[in-house]
Design a protein around this motif. Structure first.
Motif, PDB file in Angstrom:
ATOM      1  N   ARG A   1      -8.493 -32.132 -41.029  1.00  0.00           N
ATOM      2  CA  ARG A   1      -7.785 -33.180 -41.764  1.00  0.00           C
ATOM      3  C   ARG A   1      -8.083 -34.556 -41.170  1.00  0.00           C
ATOM      4  O   ARG A   1      -8.283 -35.537 -41.891  1.00  0.00           O
ATOM      5  CB  ARG A   1      -6.287 -32.883 -41.708  1.00  0.00           C
ATOM      6  CG  ARG A   1      -5.421 -33.805 -42.548  1.00  0.00           C
ATOM      7  CD  ARG A   1      -3.969 -33.392 -42.396  1.00  0.00           C
ATOM      8  NE  ARG A   1      -3.086 -34.326 -43.089  1.00  0.00           N
ATOM      9  CZ  ARG A   1      -1.819 -34.521 -42.766  1.00  0.00           C
ATOM     10  NH1 ARG A   1      -1.300 -33.832 -41.763  1.00  0.00           N
ATOM     11  NH2 ARG A   1      -1.065 -35.378 -43.429  1.00  0.00           N
TER      12      ARG A   1
ATOM     13  N   ARG B   1     -12.667 -41.690 -44.498  1.00  0.00           N
ATOM     14  CA  ARG B   1     -12.077 -42.574 -45.512  1.00  0.00           C
ATOM     15  C   ARG B   1     -11.639 -43.919 -44.905  1.00  0.00           C
ATOM     16  O   ARG B   1     -11.833 -44.967 -45.523  1.00  0.00           O
ATOM     17  CB  ARG B   1     -10.875 -41.886 -46.170  1.00  0.00           C
ATOM     18  CG  ARG B   1     -11.206 -40.651 -46.981  1.00  0.00           C
ATOM     19  CD  ARG B   1      -9.943 -40.104 -47.641  1.00  0.00           C
ATOM     20  NE  ARG B   1     -10.152 -38.806 -48.232  1.00  0.00           N
ATOM     21  CZ  ARG B   1     -10.679 -38.598 -49.441  1.00  0.00           C
ATOM     22  NH1 ARG B   1     -11.062 -39.628 -50.164  1.00  0.00           N
ATOM     23  NH2 ARG B   1     -10.815 -37.366 -49.909  1.00  0.00           N
TER      24      ARG B   1
ATOM     25  N   ARG C   1      -9.823 -38.011 -42.891  1.00  0.00           N
ATOM     26  CA  ARG C   1      -9.154 -39.309 -42.921  1.00  0.00           C
ATOM     27  C   ARG C   1      -9.953 -40.368 -42.167  1.00  0.00           C
ATOM     28  O   ARG C   1      -9.945 -41.548 -42.532  1.00  0.00           O
ATOM     29  CB  ARG C   1      -7.753 -39.179 -42.328  1.00  0.00           C
ATOM     30  CG  ARG C   1      -6.806 -38.366 -43.197  1.00  0.00           C
ATOM     31  CD  ARG C   1      -6.595 -39.019 -44.568  1.00  0.00           C
ATOM     32  NE  ARG C   1      -5.877 -40.273 -44.456  1.00  0.00           N
ATOM     33  CZ  ARG C   1      -4.561 -40.400 -44.626  1.00  0.00           C
ATOM     34  NH1 ARG C   1      -3.830 -39.342 -44.929  1.00  0.00           N
ATOM     35  NH2 ARG C   1      -3.975 -41.588 -44.523  1.00  0.00           N
TER      36      ARG C   1
ATOM     37  N   LEU D   1      -2.562 -41.137 -40.415  1.00  0.00           N
ATOM     38  CA  LEU D   1      -1.749 -39.910 -40.350  1.00  0.00           C
ATOM     39  C   LEU D   1      -0.542 -40.202 -39.463  1.00  0.00           C
ATOM     40  O   LEU D   1      -0.522 -39.880 -38.267  1.00  0.00           O
ATOM     41  CB  LEU D   1      -2.580 -38.757 -39.780  1.00  0.00           C
ATOM     42  CG  LEU D   1      -3.749 -38.267 -40.641  1.00  0.00           C
ATOM     43  CD1 LEU D   1      -4.551 -37.213 -39.900  1.00  0.00           C
ATOM     44  CD2 LEU D   1      -3.242 -37.704 -41.963  1.00  0.00           C
TER      45      LEU D   1
END
Length: 564
Positions: free
Chosen positions: A67, A74, A71, A48
């Motif tokens: 968020r 992942r 992330r 990010l």
């Protein structure tokens, strides 16, 4: 403090994915409370690079945390060798706690990923947060793969039933209809596992293990599974798909457990069952329940609605898009299809489960069962034969609206009635067999894993709807509460409607005996029976009670309404 609140491995379709998944409950206060410099370094490390996380403790930071956790999962998975991974993240009622879920193929590696995510979050306040993510990825890569999911892929037709009220009765009716047609039926529900009507193993098998057991029984040609919310949330559904699904209704029950705090959230949980119905199968939905009808938006299967009103908007809408509907026209259970004449199956008065047309809930259950039986391919004549031979007694439907006659003209009705809607239905049928001038005497009770508000509501509903009320406790279902706690809550609810003269008994049978002792000819005693069903049956038999036949029950209904 560790970031990992809970790691749960879901073996089958679940609230988050239509396949096995890991559910992580995480405390993300290391993100929501971190200083700007640390959180920005963390954001860059997980990809990010342009983000505005907001001030520590702010609502914007909480949204950033959702968020960032996605992330993070992942990023760790990718560096561990998994190139593509679906991830779902949800907030909870606690501002610093989130739920993250991802599907899995191998248990060991999946658990390792969940634990590694928590380890990376734990390291966030440290100066070298970048290295913590790298270490987490290495932990996952080094973990043994482990076994695959145990979810069963059916080789025979499966009818899956869910809902708040009526799922046990509806699944019993479907199984009975299928047996009437000559099929060998495996059936799982809250009472146990059945093969061709014979109890194989007692216990609550409304979770994933029940579905697998029913499918694995020797010679079974059709499986009927009752699917409860707890099984979906805690373990996932035990089969990869079903051929026909049924959703009876969604009302307030078990709220405040496993992160389900509202009826809308509960409806989302129940929708998992029709979401995994085969595309060429049928999702049987209650057209009179807006939350159930809204499940049409998430299903791939064809919709088949049931409604007591043939002119309801749900019926018109579904028929207009090529679906099916089952309803009541001129007192007949009737099937509707686009461009065809209505098909009257059987009169309601000839369906014993409708209690001579008295029970609107059982009318809906009969509509749902007829729909599911036809949808799975059972012959029309067998559906009619099954509906007319299934009775509301201890043999066919134990613990659900069982009627008895006792010497002296006293009637007894036993039902689980475990929530507000169930209690209202019990009081409705009790009133329907009360002779003019007679009284309703209610044995009130509650299990411990309900909210204070719901238990108080039961006390209010019961006291308002009956002439005499007593409390019969359920010792084996206190579930973390004490009898005194439940007593106080039920009495508080009753006091709202001015009822304070309430006796308390330690068991359901003691409560039943006391109420029958106070009853006079024509009175109706109702018992919310959960813990001592067989003991209550035995007490009634020992005191000269007999189960009501459909004819006897119809006579009571006529007498209550002063019909000739």
């Amino acid at each position: 403090m560790t970031s990992l609140v809970e790691l749960r491995v879901l073996e089958g379709p679940n609230l988050y994915f239509p396949r096995a998944a890991v559910k992580l409950t995480l405390d993300v206060s290391t993100i929501t409370g971190a200083e700007d410099e640390a959180v920005l370094r963390f954001a860059r490390r997980i990809g990010l690079r342009t983000t505005r996380p907001g001030a520590p403790g702010s609502g914007f930071r909480q949204r950033f945390a959702l968020r960032a956790v996605e992330r993070l999962v992942r990023a760790i998975a990718l560096e561990a060798g998994t190139r593509r991974l679906a991830v779902r993240v949800r907030p909870t009622a606690a501002p610093d706690v989130v739920v993250v879920a991802f599907p899995w193929r191998r248990r060991g590696r999946a658990r390792a990923l969940g634990e590694a995510v928590a380890h990376a979050l734990d390291a966030l306040p440290a100066p070298d947060v970048e290295a913590a993510v790298t270490t987490a990825a290495r932990e996952v890569a080094a973990a043994p793969p482990g076994p695959p999911p145990t979810t069963v892929t059916p080789t025979i037709p499966v009818v899956a039933v869910t809902g708040t009220n009526g799922k046990t009765t509806t699944s019993r009716m479907i199984a009975h209809i299928a047996r009437t047609s000559g099929l060998v039926v495996g059936w799982s529900n809250t009472d146990g596992i059945y093969r061709d009507g014979v109890l194989v193993e007692a216990g609550d098998y409304s979770g994933p293990s029940g579905a697998g057991r029913a499918l694995g029984l020797e010679g079974v040609e059709l499986a009927v599974t009752e699917t409860a919310r707890g099984g979906i949330l805690l373990k996932g559904i035990g089969v990869t798909r079903n051929d026909v699904s049924v959703v009876t209704n969604v009302t307030a029950d078990h709220l405040g457990l496993q992160g389900i705090d509202t009826v809308d959230q509960l409806a989302e949980v129940k929708s998992v069952v029709p979401r995994i119905t085969r595309k060429d199968g049928w999702a049987v939905l209650n057209g009179d329940d807006p939350r159930v009808l809204a499940m049409r938006a998430v299903i791939a299967a064809q919709p088949w609605v049931f409604s007591r009103d043939p002119d309801s908007p749900a019926v018109r809408e579904v028929l207009g898009h090529g679906g099916r509907a089952t309803t009541v026209i001129d007192g007949w259970i009737t099937v509707l299809a686009p461009g065809a004449d209505p098909d009257p199956l059987v009169e309601l008065v000839d369906v014993p489960m409708t209690l001579a047309g008295l029970s609107r809930f059982n009318i809906e259950n009969a509509l749902a069962a007829a729909s599911a039986a036809l949808a799975v391919g059972l012959a029309r004549e067998h559906v009619v034969a099954g509906l007319t031979s299934f009775r509301p007694d201890a043999e066919h439907n134990p613990g659900r609206m069982n009627f008895f006659s006792l010497p002296g003209g006293v009637s007894v009705v036993m039902d689980l009635a475990h929530n507000e809607a169930g209690l209202e239905a019990l009081l409705e049928v009790m009133a329907g067999v009360r002779r003019p001038g007679a009284r309703l005497l209610l044995g009130l009770g509650a299990v411990g894993d309900r909210t204070d508000e719901l238990i108080e509501a039961l006390g209010e509903i019961g006291a308002k709807g009956s002439d005499v009320v007593a409390i019969g406790h359920k010792e084996w279902y206190l579930r973390g509460r004490t009898m005194d706690e439940l007593d106080a809550l039920l009495r508080a609810g009753a006091a709202r409607v001015g009822v304070t003269d309430i006796d308390t008994f330690r068991t359901e049978v003691e409560c039943l005996a006391a109420l029958v002792g106070r009853a006079e000819p024509g009175d109706v005693v109702g018992l919310m029976c959960h813990a001592e069903r067989q003991e209550a049956y035995d007490w009634i038999a020992a005191h000269g009670g007999t189960p009501d036949s459909p004819e006897t029950l119809a006579g009571k209904v006529r007498a209550a309404s002063a019909l000739p």
